[in-house]
Design a protein around this motif. Structure first.
Motif, short mmCIF file in Angstrom:
data_model
loop_
_atom_site.label_atom_id
_atom_site.label_comp_id
_atom_site.label_asym_id
_atom_site.label_seq_id
_atom_site.Cartn_x
_atom_site.Cartn_y
_atom_site.Cartn_z
N ARG A 192 0.83 -1.21 0.00
CA ARG A 192 0.00 0.00 0.00
C ARG A 192 0.87 1.26 0.00
O ARG A 192 2.03 1.21 0.38
CB ARG A 192 -0.93 0.00 1.22
N ARG A 193 0.26 2.36 -0.42
CA ARG A 193 0.97 3.63 -0.53
C ARG A 193 0.55 4.58 0.59
O ARG A 193 -0.63 4.62 0.96
CB ARG A 193 0.68 4.32 -1.87
N ALA A 194 1.52 5.34 1.10
CA ALA A 194 1.23 6.33 2.14
C ALA A 194 1.80 7.68 1.75
O ALA A 194 2.82 7.76 1.04
CB ALA A 194 1.80 5.88 3.48
N LEU A 195 1.15 8.73 2.25
CA LEU A 195 1.63 10.10 2.07
C LEU A 195 1.67 10.77 3.43
O LEU A 195 0.69 10.75 4.17
CB LEU A 195 0.68 10.88 1.15
N VAL A 196 2.81 11.39 3.75
CA VAL A 196 2.95 12.16 4.98
C VAL A 196 2.98 13.63 4.61
O VAL A 196 3.84 14.08 3.84
CB VAL A 196 4.21 11.76 5.76
N VAL A 223 6.29 5.50 9.29
CA VAL A 223 5.28 4.95 8.38
C VAL A 223 5.93 3.98 7.40
O VAL A 223 5.40 2.89 7.12
CB VAL A 223 4.55 6.10 7.65
N ALA A 224 7.08 4.35 6.86
CA ALA A 224 7.78 3.46 5.93
C ALA A 224 8.17 2.15 6.61
O ALA A 224 8.11 1.07 6.01
CB ALA A 224 9.01 4.15 5.36
N ALA A 225 8.55 2.22 7.88
CA ALA A 225 8.92 1.02 8.63
C ALA A 225 7.73 0.09 8.85
O ALA A 225 7.93 -1.11 9.12
CB ALA A 225 9.54 1.40 9.97
N ARG A 226 6.52 0.61 8.72
CA ARG A 226 5.32 -0.23 8.81
C ARG A 226 5.02 -0.93 7.49
O ARG A 226 4.02 -1.64 7.38
CB ARG A 226 4.11 0.60 9.24
N GLY A 227 5.85 -0.72 6.48
CA GLY A 227 5.71 -1.44 5.23
C GLY A 227 5.11 -0.66 4.08
O GLY A 227 5.04 -1.17 2.96
N PHE A 228 4.69 0.58 4.31
CA PHE A 228 4.09 1.39 3.25
C PHE A 228 5.16 1.90 2.28
O PHE A 228 6.26 2.27 2.70
CB PHE A 228 3.37 2.60 3.83
N ALA A 229 4.82 1.95 1.01
CA ALA A 229 5.61 2.70 0.04
C ALA A 229 5.28 4.17 0.28
O ALA A 229 4.19 4.64 -0.07
CB ALA A 229 5.25 2.30 -1.38
N THR A 230 6.21 4.88 0.90
CA THR A 230 5.89 6.18 1.50
C THR A 230 6.46 7.34 0.71
O THR A 230 7.65 7.38 0.39
CB THR A 230 6.43 6.23 2.95
N THR A 231 5.59 8.30 0.44
CA THR A 231 5.98 9.60 -0.09
C THR A 231 5.75 10.62 1.03
O THR A 231 4.77 10.52 1.76
CB THR A 231 5.13 9.98 -1.31
N ALA A 232 6.68 11.55 1.16
CA ALA A 232 6.56 12.58 2.20
C ALA A 232 6.97 13.90 1.60
O ALA A 232 7.96 13.97 0.87
CB ALA A 232 7.42 12.23 3.41
N PHE A 233 6.22 14.96 1.93
CA PHE A 233 6.55 16.25 1.31
C PHE A 233 6.51 17.37 2.33
O PHE A 233 5.86 17.30 3.37
CB PHE A 233 5.60 16.55 0.15
N SER A 284 -4.89 9.16 -4.35
CA SER A 284 -3.93 8.14 -4.74
C SER A 284 -3.31 7.35 -3.59
O SER A 284 -2.59 6.39 -3.85
CB SER A 284 -2.78 8.79 -5.55
N PHE A 285 -3.57 7.72 -2.34
CA PHE A 285 -2.83 7.12 -1.23
C PHE A 285 -3.76 6.35 -0.29
O PHE A 285 -4.82 6.83 0.10
CB PHE A 285 -2.07 8.20 -0.46
N ASP A 286 -3.30 5.16 0.07
CA ASP A 286 -4.08 4.30 0.96
C ASP A 286 -4.06 4.80 2.40
O ASP A 286 -4.98 4.53 3.17
CB ASP A 286 -3.52 2.87 0.92
#
Length: 206
Positions: free
Chosen positions: A58-62, A74-84, A120-122
């Motif tokens: 799943r994808r995440a956005l911070v 969040v990335a350590a929980r397994g999400f493909a993470t984008t952060a801006f 776009s983000f789960d």
């Protein structure tokens, strides 16, 4: 040394309500300011909420990621993470801090985000970003954040709580009505809690 609570920063925030972040991070880089939310650890409410969360596939956005404390978690929980973050210095500093990070750190403007981020983000994590903006911008920011959540996705919103009095700021904590207004554009409220004077609210797109 300046902080986000002093008169200098209040002036910056009033004159440039989104650009003041870059001023603060640049001053911190030069050793003339402190970034008060640079505490090293992810927000405790995020950690508690995501304790058993598996983001694999799943994808995440911070949102407003600052110096990466929540993004790395969040990335350590397994999400493909984008952060801006809107502040280039914040993103540059974070990339240096985490040179091997899987997080895709970006410079972006909440009010003019990339078009392909629309729904776009789960998982979308908003932690104390809206409250760093003047109250007049809260509803616009809330609507922009809600728009990132994909069908079936979840938004977690964390903020300091306030009742009716508008503080001089920054920050400008959120009222209950403001927090509940994240339920917009098809998002529905799952829970709104107020532990220890902070909001921790979950919303989901059906």
């Amino acid at each position: 040394m300046s902080t986000a609570d002093d008169a200098h920063t209040r002036h910056l925030a009033a004159a440039d309500p989104t650009g003041w972040f870059e001023h603060l991070y640049a001053e911190a880089e030069n050793g003339t300011a402190n970034v008060p939310w640079d505490v090293g650890d992810p927000h405790g409410l995020l950690v508690a909420w995501a304790r058993d969360l598996d983001g694999t596939g799943r994808r995440a956005l911070v949102v407003g990621c600052g110096l990466g404390r929540d993004s790395e978690f969040v990335a350590a929980r397994g999400f493909a993470t984008t952060a801006f973050d809107i502040a280039p210095t914040a993103i540059a500093t974070t990339r240096r801090r985490f040179p091997d990070s899987p997080v895709d750190y970006r410079v972006a403007d909440l009010f003019a985000p990339p078009a392909d981020w629309h729904r776009s983000f789960d998982l979308v994590v908003e932690s104390i970003t809206v409250q760093a903006l003047p109250v007049a911008l809260h509803q616009r920011a809330i609507a922009a954040i809600a728009d990132f959540v994909a069908p079936g996705g979840t938004l977690l919103a964390i903020a300091v709580a306030r009742d009716d009095v508008v503080p001089e700021g920054p920050p400008w904590p959120l009222t209950e009505a403001e927090v509940r207004s994240f339920a917009t554009g098809g998002l529905r409220e799952v829970s709104v809690d107020r532990p220890d004077g902070r909001w921790c609210a979950e919303f989901r797109r059906g």
